[in-house]
Design a protein around this motif. Sequence first.
Motif, PDB file in Angstrom:
ATOM      1  N   LEU A 109     -15.191 -21.108  22.704  1.00  0.00           N
ATOM      2  CA  LEU A 109     -15.382 -22.400  22.039  1.00  0.00           C
ATOM      3  C   LEU A 109     -16.475 -22.355  20.984  1.00  0.00           C
ATOM      4  O   LEU A 109     -16.451 -23.101  20.001  1.00  0.00           O
ATOM      5  N   GLY A 110     -17.434 -21.462  21.163  1.00  0.00           N
ATOM      6  CA  GLY A 110     -18.517 -21.342  20.199  1.00  0.00           C
ATOM      7  C   GLY A 110     -18.110 -20.666  18.905  1.00  0.00           C
ATOM      8  O   GLY A 110     -18.850 -20.683  17.917  1.00  0.00           O
ATOM      9  N   LYS A 111     -16.911 -20.064  18.889  1.00  0.00           N
ATOM     10  CA  LYS A 111     -16.498 -19.298  17.712  1.00  0.00           C
ATOM     11  C   LYS A 111     -15.184 -19.731  17.094  1.00  0.00           C
ATOM     12  O   LYS A 111     -14.911 -19.410  15.936  1.00  0.00           O
ATOM     13  N   PHE A 112     -14.336 -20.467  17.834  1.00  0.00           N
ATOM     14  CA  PHE A 112     -12.964 -20.660  17.345  1.00  0.00           C
ATOM     15  C   PHE A 112     -12.871 -21.576  16.130  1.00  0.00           C
ATOM     16  O   PHE A 112     -11.889 -21.539  15.389  1.00  0.00           O
ATOM     17  N   MET A 113     -13.881 -22.412  15.865  1.00  0.00           N
ATOM     18  CA  MET A 113     -13.817 -23.339  14.735  1.00  0.00           C
ATOM     19  C   MET A 113     -14.158 -22.678  13.399  1.00  0.00           C
ATOM     20  O   MET A 113     -13.831 -23.212  12.345  1.00  0.00           O
ATOM     21  N   LYS A 114     -14.773 -21.525  13.440  1.00  0.00           N
ATOM     22  CA  LYS A 114     -15.232 -20.878  12.210  1.00  0.00           C
ATOM     23  C   LYS A 114     -14.241 -19.804  11.774  1.00  0.00           C
ATOM     24  O   LYS A 114     -13.968 -18.854  12.504  1.00  0.00           O
ATOM     25  N   GLN A 115     -13.709 -19.945  10.572  1.00  0.00           N
ATOM     26  CA  GLN A 115     -12.669 -19.043  10.087  1.00  0.00           C
ATOM     27  C   GLN A 115     -13.159 -17.601   9.982  1.00  0.00           C
ATOM     28  O   GLN A 115     -12.380 -16.657  10.188  1.00  0.00           O
ATOM     29  N   SER A 116     -14.424 -17.411   9.691  1.00  0.00           N
ATOM     30  CA  SER A 116     -14.951 -16.060   9.523  1.00  0.00           C
ATOM     31  C   SER A 116     -14.995 -15.278  10.835  1.00  0.00           C
ATOM     32  O   SER A 116     -15.186 -14.056  10.830  1.00  0.00           O
ATOM     33  N   ASN A 117     -14.794 -15.942  11.960  1.00  0.00           N
ATOM     34  CA  ASN A 117     -14.790 -15.268  13.257  1.00  0.00           C
ATOM     35  C   ASN A 117     -13.428 -14.680  13.610  1.00  0.00           C
ATOM     36  O   ASN A 117     -13.273 -14.054  14.661  1.00  0.00           O
ATOM     37  N   TYR A 118     -12.443 -14.876  12.729  1.00  0.00           N
ATOM     38  CA  TYR A 118     -11.102 -14.364  12.990  1.00  0.00           C
ATOM     39  C   TYR A 118     -10.866 -13.057  12.227  1.00  0.00           C
ATOM     40  O   TYR A 118     -11.357 -12.874  11.111  1.00  0.00           O
ATOM     41  N   VAL A 119     -10.111 -12.164  12.861  1.00  0.00           N
ATOM     42  CA  VAL A 119      -9.766 -10.888  12.235  1.00  0.00           C
ATOM     43  C   VAL A 119      -8.252 -10.713  12.279  1.00  0.00           C
ATOM     44  O   VAL A 119      -7.569 -11.234  13.169  1.00  0.00           O
ATOM     45  N   GLN A 120      -7.740  -9.978  11.291  1.00  0.00           N
ATOM     46  CA  GLN A 120      -6.302  -9.696  11.233  1.00  0.00           C
ATOM     47  C   GLN A 120      -5.970  -8.630  12.261  1.00  0.00           C
ATOM     48  O   GLN A 120      -6.555  -7.549  12.271  1.00  0.00           O
ATOM     49  N   THR A 121      -5.054  -8.925  13.172  1.00  0.00           N
ATOM     50  CA  THR A 121      -4.656  -7.947  14.175  1.00  0.00           C
ATOM     51  C   THR A 121      -3.374  -7.225  13.774  1.00  0.00           C
ATOM     52  O   THR A 121      -3.245  -6.030  13.932  1.00  0.00           O
ATOM     53  N   ARG A 122      -2.413  -7.952  13.298  1.00  0.00           N
ATOM     54  CA  ARG A 122      -1.203  -7.396  12.700  1.00  0.00           C
ATOM     55  C   ARG A 122      -0.647  -8.436  11.742  1.00  0.00           C
ATOM     56  O   ARG A 122      -1.210  -9.520  11.629  1.00  0.00           O
ATOM     57  N   ARG A 123       0.421  -8.120  11.078  1.00  0.00           N
ATOM     58  CA  ARG A 123       0.927  -9.005  10.034  1.00  0.00           C
ATOM     59  C   ARG A 123       1.151 -10.429  10.550  1.00  0.00           C
ATOM     60  O   ARG A 123       1.834 -10.636  11.562  1.00  0.00           O
ATOM     61  N   HIS A 124       0.545 -11.388   9.875  1.00  0.00           N
ATOM     62  CA  HIS A 124       0.652 -12.814  10.185  1.00  0.00           C
ATOM     63  C   HIS A 124       0.035 -13.188  11.528  1.00  0.00           C
ATOM     64  O   HIS A 124       0.319 -14.259  12.075  1.00  0.00           O
ATOM     65  N   HIS A 125      -0.784 -12.316  12.087  1.00  0.00           N
ATOM     66  CA  HIS A 125      -1.425 -12.615  13.360  1.00  0.00           C
ATOM     67  C   HIS A 125      -2.934 -12.416  13.238  1.00  0.00           C
ATOM     68  O   HIS A 125      -3.395 -11.405  12.708  1.00  0.00           O
ATOM     69  N   LEU A 172     -21.032  -9.155  22.310  1.00  0.00           N
ATOM     70  CA  LEU A 172     -22.044  -8.963  21.282  1.00  0.00           C
ATOM     71  C   LEU A 172     -21.520  -8.229  20.055  1.00  0.00           C
ATOM     72  O   LEU A 172     -21.959  -8.497  18.934  1.00  0.00           O
ATOM     73  N   GLU A 173     -20.606  -7.297  20.271  1.00  0.00           N
ATOM     74  CA  GLU A 173     -20.106  -6.475  19.162  1.00  0.00           C
ATOM     75  C   GLU A 173     -18.643  -6.135  19.347  1.00  0.00           C
ATOM     76  O   GLU A 173     -18.148  -6.031  20.478  1.00  0.00           O
ATOM     77  N   SER A 174     -17.962  -5.946  18.235  1.00  0.00           N
ATOM     78  CA  SER A 174     -16.615  -5.388  18.228  1.00  0.00           C
ATOM     79  C   SER A 174     -16.590  -4.291  17.164  1.00  0.00           C
ATOM     80  O   SER A 174     -16.882  -4.551  15.993  1.00  0.00           O
ATOM     81  N   ILE A 175     -16.288  -3.076  17.592  1.00  0.00           N
ATOM     82  CA  ILE A 175     -16.360  -1.919  16.703  1.00  0.00           C
ATOM     83  C   ILE A 175     -14.956  -1.366  16.465  1.00  0.00           C
ATOM     84  O   ILE A 175     -14.207  -1.130  17.420  1.00  0.00           O
ATOM     85  N   LYS A 176     -14.605  -1.189  15.198  1.00  0.00           N
ATOM     86  CA  LYS A 176     -13.354  -0.489  14.878  1.00  0.00           C
ATOM     87  C   LYS A 176     -13.600   0.996  15.082  1.00  0.00           C
ATOM     88  O   LYS A 176     -13.993   1.722  14.172  1.00  0.00           O
ATOM     89  N   ALA A 177     -13.353   1.447  16.302  1.00  0.00           N
ATOM     90  CA  ALA A 177     -13.860   2.748  16.732  1.00  0.00           C
ATOM     91  C   ALA A 177     -12.951   3.923  16.371  1.00  0.00           C
ATOM     92  O   ALA A 177     -13.444   5.011  16.033  1.00  0.00           O
ATOM     93  N   HIS A 178     -11.629   3.742  16.440  1.00  0.00           N
ATOM     94  CA  HIS A 178     -10.716   4.881  16.287  1.00  0.00           C
ATOM     95  C   HIS A 178      -9.504   4.505  15.439  1.00  0.00           C
ATOM     96  O   HIS A 178      -9.281   3.329  15.117  1.00  0.00           O
ATOM     97  N   ASP A 179      -8.732   5.539  15.122  1.00  0.00           N
ATOM     98  CA  ASP A 179      -7.509   5.351  14.344  1.00  0.00           C
ATOM     99  C   ASP A 179      -6.283   5.216  15.236  1.00  0.00           C
ATOM    100  O   ASP A 179      -5.158   5.074  14.738  1.00  0.00           O
ATOM    101  N   ASP A 180      -6.492   5.291  16.549  1.00  0.00           N
ATOM    102  CA  ASP A 180      -5.392   5.146  17.499  1.00  0.00           C
ATOM    103  C   ASP A 180      -5.971   4.575  18.794  1.00  0.00           C
ATOM    104  O   ASP A 180      -7.177   4.321  18.889  1.00  0.00           O
ATOM    105  N   ALA A 181      -5.137   4.408  19.782  1.00  0.00           N
ATOM    106  CA  ALA A 181      -5.544   3.782  21.038  1.00  0.00           C
ATOM    107  C   ALA A 181      -6.713   4.506  21.698  1.00  0.00           C
ATOM    108  O   ALA A 181      -6.794   5.738  21.675  1.00  0.00           O
TER     109      ALA A 181
END
Length: 411
Positions: free
Chosen positions: A162-178, A219-228
């Motif tokens: 709830l502390g983050k869902f109202m702010k658009q900058s808190n969203y990231v693209q996961t896949r096309r249109h999502h 606290l953090e989300s890291i784009k760590a790898h190129d695969d699972a």
Amino acid sequence: MASPAYTTPLLSESSNSIISTTSSSRSSSESEESPETSQRFQDFQLLDLQLKISRTPISCFHSYKSLAVLSGHVGTVSCLALCGEFILSASQGKDIIVWQQPDLRQFTKFGTGDGSVKALVTIGNNVFTAHQDSRIRVWKVSRRSENVFRLIDTLPTTKDYLGKFMKQSNYVQTRRHHKKLWIEHADSISCLAVSNGYIYSGSWDKSLKVWRISDLKCLESIKAHDDAINGLVASKNGVVYSASADGKIKAWKSSSGTHSLKGILEGHKDVSLNSVVVSEDGVFVYGGGSDGYVIGWVGNKNLDSWKLICEVKAHEMAVLCMCLMMGEFLCSGSADKSICIWKREINGGLFKFGVIKGHEGPVKCLQASTGSVGGGFMLYSGSLDKSLRVWWIPKYGGDGDEKKDSSLITK
């Protein structure tokens, strides 16, 4: 600020009460309710083991005869954890079974969710489970409730969301249109690790997330790898290692409140790394690959440069899991249904100590006892055959044909 101390609970054999090891962070009243753990479990376990040994021919232990086969899961066993005198095993069928030692009887069962259980860890009086539905569930071990393992929260928490869902900058693209909030995983959570007051989660969405245990906040989300991401492990010095299907293990270190990449350990080309372990002193890191190899690296003091030191063809099929025991043994489980025991030499090289066979399906998870038992150690293995097996591994020798180290790479 120093992170709080966490201890592992023990549940009483005769009741639902918790007998916890004492911690400097606990109050005096809490300590009175949770007396210090005695040697009762260790003594009972050793006595029970000695009785089993006295009734079993020595030759059985050379072939590592299982002490017990535990059945009861409706799905394949996916992960294991030790919780004091209990073994927790989880399955693809969403159920988590609590087994009591030393008699290895089923104590209770718990679990819920929209996805199978992929990983679990225990911290203090809490159990964290990671699920295929991209959520982490937190369970409280409570002696005041008939439901001993009680669900208390789900990550990300409602407050965090709830502390983050109202702010658009808190969203990231996961896949096309999502799009999703950056605190949410977009795919199955495959692995968990604990270090210095933090929970780390690795996912098939290729990201590594950092959660603070005290308030369960992401606290953090890291784009760590190129695969699972398939595996996570944390060393005692706070370095976290992530193993991925992209064939790399990456070392992450916290600095000034954020985690940064310290080094990259390169595996075999086009080969997925399914598991990772680190030696107690943090010097050596080993990865298990889909080509059946176990590979070892040694890092420099700053961990920004890594050298390949050993590689051994451990199995005929993919290595699915590994664990380290007593600082000198490495155990590897494979899709070929076998478990290999390796002796680790001072230079990091490995030589085969023994082979365990008995499972009727791929070995998906391994967990070793935290201390010596009867001149050896206990090993627990979970398999796609829906069973959990218990083994006793003697330190003095395996099948009698130990192979000297041929895995060390010299240049």
